[in-house]
Every structure is written in structure tokens, then in C-alpha cells.
Design a protein around this motif. Structure first.
Motif, PDB file in Angstrom:
ATOM      1  N   GLY A 137       0.812  -1.213   0.000  1.00  0.00           N
ATOM      2  CA  GLY A 137       0.000   0.000   0.000  1.00  0.00           C
ATOM      3  C   GLY A 137       0.841   1.257   0.000  1.00  0.00           C
ATOM      4  N   ALA A 138       1.964   1.255   0.741  1.00  0.00           N
ATOM      5  CA  ALA A 138       2.851   2.424   0.762  1.00  0.00           C
ATOM      6  C   ALA A 138       3.499   2.631  -0.605  1.00  0.00           C
ATOM      7  CB  ALA A 138       3.923   2.243   1.832  1.00  0.00           C
ATOM      8  N   ILE A 139       3.885   1.534  -1.270  1.00  0.00           N
ATOM      9  CA  ILE A 139       4.490   1.641  -2.602  1.00  0.00           C
ATOM     10  C   ILE A 139       3.494   2.250  -3.582  1.00  0.00           C
ATOM     11  CG2 ILE A 139       5.517   0.358  -4.513  1.00  0.00           C
ATOM     12  CD1 ILE A 139       6.368  -1.768  -2.500  1.00  0.00           C
ATOM     13  N   LEU A 140       2.275   1.729  -3.594  1.00  0.00           N
ATOM     14  CA  LEU A 140       1.264   2.201  -4.536  1.00  0.00           C
ATOM     15  C   LEU A 140       0.947   3.672  -4.304  1.00  0.00           C
ATOM     16  CD1 LEU A 140      -1.144  -0.883  -4.465  1.00  0.00           C
ATOM     17  CD2 LEU A 140       0.601  -0.345  -6.166  1.00  0.00           C
ATOM     18  N   ALA A 141       0.873   4.076  -3.041  1.00  0.00           N
ATOM     19  CA  ALA A 141       0.583   5.478  -2.735  1.00  0.00           C
ATOM     20  C   ALA A 141       1.687   6.391  -3.247  1.00  0.00           C
ATOM     21  CB  ALA A 141       0.400   5.651  -1.225  1.00  0.00           C
ATOM     22  N   GLN A 142       2.938   5.988  -3.079  1.00  0.00           N
ATOM     23  CA  GLN A 142       4.056   6.825  -3.521  1.00  0.00           C
ATOM     24  C   GLN A 142       4.190   6.865  -5.048  1.00  0.00           C
ATOM     25  OE1 GLN A 142       7.696   6.278  -0.748  1.00  0.00           O
ATOM     26  NE2 GLN A 142       6.270   4.673  -0.106  1.00  0.00           N
ATOM     27  N   LEU A 143       3.680   5.804  -5.712  1.00  0.00           N
ATOM     28  CA  LEU A 143       3.734   5.779  -7.175  1.00  0.00           C
ATOM     29  C   LEU A 143       2.472   6.333  -7.812  1.00  0.00           C
ATOM     30  CD1 LEU A 143       5.385   2.294  -7.862  1.00  0.00           C
ATOM     31  CD2 LEU A 143       6.478   4.519  -7.549  1.00  0.00           C
ATOM     32  N   GLY A 144       1.503   6.720  -6.994  1.00  0.00           N
ATOM     33  CA  GLY A 144       0.270   7.288  -7.507  1.00  0.00           C
ATOM     34  C   GLY A 144      -0.623   6.275  -8.194  1.00  0.00           C
ATOM     35  N   LEU A 145      -0.584   5.005  -7.756  1.00  0.00           N
ATOM     36  CA  LEU A 145      -1.372   3.948  -8.370  1.00  0.00           C
ATOM     37  C   LEU A 145      -2.609   3.644  -7.525  1.00  0.00           C
ATOM     38  CD1 LEU A 145       1.493   1.489  -9.399  1.00  0.00           C
ATOM     39  CD2 LEU A 145       0.330   3.172 -10.829  1.00  0.00           C
ATOM     40  N   ASP A 146      -3.704   3.277  -8.185  1.00  0.00           N
ATOM     41  CA  ASP A 146      -4.940   2.936  -7.504  1.00  0.00           C
ATOM     42  C   ASP A 146      -4.829   1.533  -6.912  1.00  0.00           C
ATOM     43  OD1 ASP A 146      -7.758   2.913  -6.781  1.00  0.00           O
ATOM     44  OD2 ASP A 146      -8.015   1.554  -8.476  1.00  0.00           O
ATOM     45  N   PRO A 147      -4.958   1.372  -5.596  1.00  0.00           N
ATOM     46  CA  PRO A 147      -4.782   0.051  -4.979  1.00  0.00           C
ATOM     47  C   PRO A 147      -5.768  -0.998  -5.494  1.00  0.00           C
ATOM     48  CG  PRO A 147      -4.675   1.775  -3.318  1.00  0.00           C
ATOM     49  CD  PRO A 147      -5.142   2.424  -4.580  1.00  0.00           C
ATOM     50  N   ARG A 148      -7.020  -0.611  -5.676  1.00  0.00           N
ATOM     51  CA  ARG A 148      -8.006  -1.587  -6.133  1.00  0.00           C
ATOM     52  C   ARG A 148      -7.729  -2.023  -7.567  1.00  0.00           C
ATOM     53  NH1 ARG A 148     -12.088  -2.371  -2.626  1.00  0.00           N
ATOM     54  NH2 ARG A 148     -12.275  -0.847  -0.931  1.00  0.00           N
ATOM     55  N   GLY A 149      -7.394  -1.073  -8.421  1.00  0.00           N
ATOM     56  CA  GLY A 149      -7.065  -1.420  -9.796  1.00  0.00           C
ATOM     57  C   GLY A 149      -5.835  -2.297  -9.879  1.00  0.00           C
ATOM     58  N   TRP A 150      -4.833  -1.990  -9.059  1.00  0.00           N
ATOM     59  CA  TRP A 150      -3.609  -2.799  -9.056  1.00  0.00           C
ATOM     60  C   TRP A 150      -3.902  -4.209  -8.559  1.00  0.00           C
ATOM     61  CZ3 TRP A 150      -0.468  -5.500  -5.685  1.00  0.00           C
ATOM     62  CH2 TRP A 150       0.835  -5.788  -6.127  1.00  0.00           C
ATOM     63  N   ALA A 151      -4.713  -4.311  -7.498  1.00  0.00           N
ATOM     64  CA  ALA A 151      -5.041  -5.622  -6.939  1.00  0.00           C
ATOM     65  C   ALA A 151      -5.804  -6.463  -7.960  1.00  0.00           C
ATOM     66  CB  ALA A 151      -5.862  -5.459  -5.661  1.00  0.00           C
ATOM     67  N   GLU A 152      -6.741  -5.852  -8.690  1.00  0.00           N
ATOM     68  CA  GLU A 152      -7.503  -6.590  -9.694  1.00  0.00           C
ATOM     69  C   GLU A 152      -6.606  -7.059 -10.830  1.00  0.00           C
ATOM     70  OE1 GLU A 152     -10.592  -3.907 -10.768  1.00  0.00           O
ATOM     71  OE2 GLU A 152     -11.659  -4.112  -8.842  1.00  0.00           O
ATOM     72  N   ALA A 153      -5.646  -6.222 -11.217  1.00  0.00           N
ATOM     73  CA  ALA A 153      -4.720  -6.613 -12.287  1.00  0.00           C
ATOM     74  C   ALA A 153      -3.846  -7.774 -11.837  1.00  0.00           C
ATOM     75  CB  ALA A 153      -3.856  -5.417 -12.695  1.00  0.00           C
ATOM     76  N   GLN A 154      -3.395  -7.760 -10.580  1.00  0.00           N
ATOM     77  CA  GLN A 154      -2.592  -8.867 -10.068  1.00  0.00           C
ATOM     78  C   GLN A 154      -3.412 -10.146  -9.984  1.00  0.00           C
ATOM     79  OE1 GLN A 154       0.832  -8.636  -9.437  1.00  0.00           O
ATOM     80  NE2 GLN A 154       0.378  -6.724 -10.500  1.00  0.00           N
ATOM     81  N   LEU A 155      -4.677 -10.013  -9.585  1.00  0.00           N
ATOM     82  CA  LEU A 155      -5.531 -11.179  -9.464  1.00  0.00           C
ATOM     83  C   LEU A 155      -5.757 -11.846 -10.817  1.00  0.00           C
ATOM     84  CD1 LEU A 155      -7.245 -12.853  -7.483  1.00  0.00           C
ATOM     85  CD2 LEU A 155      -9.174 -11.367  -8.044  1.00  0.00           C
ATOM     86  N   ALA A 156      -5.824 -11.034 -11.865  1.00  0.00           N
ATOM     87  CA  ALA A 156      -6.044 -11.591 -13.204  1.00  0.00           C
ATOM     88  C   ALA A 156      -4.897 -12.492 -13.636  1.00  0.00           C
ATOM     89  CB  ALA A 156      -6.240 -10.453 -14.207  1.00  0.00           C
ATOM     90  N   ARG A 157      -3.700 -12.258 -13.081  1.00  0.00           N
ATOM     91  CA  ARG A 157      -2.526 -13.050 -13.433  1.00  0.00           C
ATOM     92  C   ARG A 157      -2.174 -14.084 -12.375  1.00  0.00           C
ATOM     93  NH1 ARG A 157      -0.957  -7.724 -15.073  1.00  0.00           N
ATOM     94  NH2 ARG A 157       0.065  -7.365 -13.068  1.00  0.00           N
ATOM     95  N   GLY A 281     -18.758  -8.991   1.837  1.00  0.00           N
ATOM     96  CA  GLY A 281     -19.076 -10.365   2.167  1.00  0.00           C
ATOM     97  C   GLY A 281     -17.966 -11.342   1.845  1.00  0.00           C
ATOM     98  N   ALA A 282     -16.838 -10.840   1.348  1.00  0.00           N
ATOM     99  CA  ALA A 282     -15.724 -11.712   0.968  1.00  0.00           C
ATOM    100  C   ALA A 282     -15.104 -12.367   2.194  1.00  0.00           C
ATOM    101  CB  ALA A 282     -14.666 -10.910   0.223  1.00  0.00           C
ATOM    102  N   ALA A 316     -11.628  -8.707  -4.446  1.00  0.00           N
ATOM    103  CA  ALA A 316     -11.876  -8.749  -5.894  1.00  0.00           C
ATOM    104  C   ALA A 316     -12.173 -10.163  -6.353  1.00  0.00           C
ATOM    105  CB  ALA A 316     -10.674  -8.176  -6.634  1.00  0.00           C
ATOM    106  N   MET A 317     -11.495 -11.149  -5.782  1.00  0.00           N
ATOM    107  CA  MET A 317     -11.736 -12.539  -6.123  1.00  0.00           C
ATOM    108  C   MET A 317     -13.158 -12.948  -5.771  1.00  0.00           C
ATOM    109  SD  MET A 317      -9.368 -15.842  -5.122  1.00  0.00           S
ATOM    110  CE  MET A 317      -9.487 -15.530  -3.366  1.00  0.00           C
ATOM    111  N   HIS A 318     -13.656 -12.456  -4.642  1.00  0.00           N
ATOM    112  CA  HIS A 318     -15.028 -12.746  -4.239  1.00  0.00           C
ATOM    113  C   HIS A 318     -16.031 -12.140  -5.206  1.00  0.00           C
ATOM    114  CE1 HIS A 318     -18.546 -13.163  -1.622  1.00  0.00           C
ATOM    115  NE2 HIS A 318     -18.776 -11.878  -1.813  1.00  0.00           N
ATOM    116  N   ARG A 319     -15.725 -10.961  -5.719  1.00  0.00           N
ATOM    117  CA  ARG A 319     -16.623 -10.276  -6.637  1.00  0.00           C
ATOM    118  C   ARG A 319     -16.547 -10.829  -8.047  1.00  0.00           C
ATOM    119  NH1 ARG A 319     -15.147  -4.251  -4.263  1.00  0.00           N
ATOM    120  NH2 ARG A 319     -16.784  -4.182  -2.661  1.00  0.00           N
ATOM    121  N   GLY A 320     -15.514 -11.689  -8.280  1.00  0.00           N
ATOM    122  CA  GLY A 320     -15.384 -12.305  -9.600  1.00  0.00           C
ATOM    123  C   GLY A 320     -14.777 -11.385 -10.628  1.00  0.00           C
TER     124      GLY A 320
END
Length: 320
Positions: A137-157, A281-282, A316-320
Motif C-alpha cells: 500500500g505504501a508503494i502504490l501510494a508513492q507511485l500514484g497507483l490505484d490500490p483496487r485497480g492494481w489488486a484486480e490486475a494482479q488477481l487476473a494473473r 461479504g468476501a 476482488a476474487m469474491h466479486r469475480g
């Protein structure tokens, strides 16, 4: 240390040698083979892997994004004995420049600093069990990245059978200890259990009024009120989750204040408002680590860490 090479004066010096060899020495050949057991279990909040290659992959992916990364150990608390193996809880500060593409997207040149907490179990010069929490979370904040978007992209892989880390993908390694019975570790464990049971009134009684606090997302604050806001926000998000302490270490050493290290978890439904947004509900598993120092007026410094991105991956995994 018996059963360890003579160059190591104590267990912290062993872990420092391994850490510097991997991160700053870029030794992904000899140090990996020399100090890691062939079947080492590497648990990161985002997944679990087996073997030195899993550790090497984590190091490589991080160095690709931050080529000048340095990993500076702030403290190591440990317990055990050389004959049966030792568990070391290391808190490190990582610093680097985002100069490479990869895990965190296109390089932007931002300077970053974040903490990593890791528990290492080793015997006879070989590390065979690892638990690691990185402040993504600290890395994403310093790089200006959206945590939810990043998490969803990681989950896809991600590989669903090993990522993200949760109870059903964990595995039993050679270390089965729960720490020591030093009074400081037991006192902090009791405090966290009381707070997680709803006893937030214990915080102003046990925390120094000028306490310094470092929490996920690179957040730094002071005072019992900040501690109350953090722990209340976490518990509010997971009000029915099971809180469990897996390991505790307390230490008293010359020239240092009494201190302790706790590895804990929260496992249950994300069914409340709090740190992770609207209830989803996840079913989530939070791998957490906390270090603390004590003074004459109570708990004077606390470092608590969990990987928020790993929790968002589970939502994100719970939401599919």
C-alpha cells in the motif's frame, strides 16, 4: 552459534548476511543455494511458493522495478536455540527508485520507501520457513497507483491454488513453535487479543501518550488516539473475523528497551464498514505482524503491518 558457521556471532548477524547478499549483493545464485533449504516455504501476503526459486522470483521482480533498492534491517528479534533452530522476526526499511517496468507498471522515477516484516526459521545455516509482509500500500501510494485497480490486475494473473495467501493455500513447514514466554511478548499479545475482542479502552491505559506508530500504507502517527483509530478501523471492517496469534517473541537486551514481535491473523467475512470500504461479504485472511517497544509509561513505539493489496485481491476474487 553451534551448528552455524563461525562467521555469525548471533542469529541477527546470520539474517543480515543473507539479506544483504540477496538484495544489495544481488546474489541470486550462491546465497540462494547456500542459505535456503531446497524445500523452503515462502509465504508472502500475496501468495505462497516452495523452493529457493520462489524467493529468487520475489527478489527479481522487486529489483526489476527498483534497481537501486536497499534493504536495511532496523531490528531482529529472535528465539530458539541452534540445536533445534531459531525464529527471527526482522523489520526492514526498503528504499529505491522506480526506474524499471514490471510489477508496478511503467517507471516514473519516484523515490520510494516502505517496510517489510519477515519471520525466518533456520537451522544449520539453512532457512526453511519464511513468512513475509510487505507494505505494498505504501508503494502504490508513492507511485500514484490505484490500490483496487492494481489488486484486480494482479488477481487476473494470479494462480488461484496459491495466490493470494489464505488459510486454504498455506502448508505446514518444519517450524511448529509459537515463540517464547517472555513477559513483554505475552503482555503485547494479551493487549492485542483484548482489543480485538472489543476492549479498546485498554489502548489509552497501555500506550504512552507520546507513542510513535507506524501502520500500513506508510502511515505514521502519534498518540493512543491514532492507535485506537487504526485498530478500530480494522476490527470494524471484519467484525466477525477470528483473531489468532500464531507467534510471539519478547526480548530484553543491553542498551535496548524491552521489545516484542507478534505474528497474527484475522480470518473471516468482510461484513463491516471500515478500512476496506463497503462490506463485500468476501472471506478474507489478513496476515499481520506487529513489533513494539516499551518504556516507563507503557508502549512507546509500535510497527504494525499487513498487505492491504493482498486483502483487496481477496475482495476482488469474491466479486469475480
Amino acid at each position: 552459534m553451534k551448528d552455524f558457521q563461525q562467521q555469525f556471532t548471533d542469529y541477527p548477524s546470520f539474517l543480515q548476511t543473507v539479506s544483504e547478499g540477496l538484495w544489495e549483493g544481488r546474489g541470486l545464485d550462491e546465497p540462494l543455494a547456500r542459505f535456503l533449504h531446497p524445500q523452503v516455504i515462502f509465504r508472502d501476503a500475496c501468495g505462497v511458493g516452495i523452493g529457493p526459486a520462489a524467493v529468487g522470483s520475489d527478489v527479481l521482480s522487486t529489483l526489476a522495478a527498483f534497481p537501486d533498492l536497499t534493504m536495511r534491517a532496523e531490528d531482529v528479534l529472535w528465539c530458539g536455540a541452534a540445536q533445534v533452530g531459531m525464529l527471527g522476526a526482522q523489520r526492514a526499511l526498503a528504499m529505491g527508485t522506480h526506474r524499471g517496468p514490471g510489477l508496478f507498471g511503467a517507471p516514473g522515477g519516484a523515490q520510494t520507501s516502505y517496510r517489510v516484516m519477515t519471520d525466518f526459521y533456520a537451522k544449520s545455516n539453512r532457512i526453511s520457513d519464511i513468512w513475509q509482509v510487505r507494505d505494498t500500500g505504501a508503494i502504490l501510494a508513492q507511485l500514484g497507483l490505484d490500490p483496487r485497480g492494481w489488486a484486480e490486475a494482479q488477481l487476473a494473473r494470479a494462480e488461484s491454488d496459491s495466490q493470494p495467501f489464505r488459510e486454504e493455500v498455506d502448508m505446514q513447514g518444519p517450524y511448529t513453535g509459537t515463540g517464547n514466554r517472555n513477559q513483554w511478548g505475552m503482555a503485547f499479545a494479551d493487549l492485542l487479543e483484548r482489543v480485538m475482542q472489543g476492549g479498546f479502552s485498554a489502548i489509552p491505559d497501555q500506550y504512552d501518550r507520546a507513542c510513535q506508530l507506524d501502520y500500513p500504507g506508510g502511515q505514521s502517527s502519534h498518540g493512543p488516539e491514532a492507535a485506537d483509530a487504526f485498530w478500530l478501523g480494522l476490527r470494524a471492517a471484519l467484525p466477525s473475523a477470528r483473531f489468532e496469534i500464531h507467534h510471539r517473541i519478547g526480548m530484553e537486551e543491553p542498551l535496548l528497551p524491552p521489545r516484542c514481535a507478534i505474528r497474527w491473523s484475522l480470518t473471516g467475512r468482510h461484513d463491516g464498514w471500515g478500512r476496506f470500504g463497503a462490506p463485500s461479504g468476501a472471506l478474507v485472511h489478513v496476515m499481520g505482524m506487529s513489533h513494539a517497544e516499551f518504556g516507563p509509561r507503557g508502549l512507546r513505539r509500535e510497527w504494525t503491518l499487513f498487505d492491504e493489496a493482498a486483502i483487496l485481491m481477496q475482495i476482488a476474487m469474491h466479486r469475480g
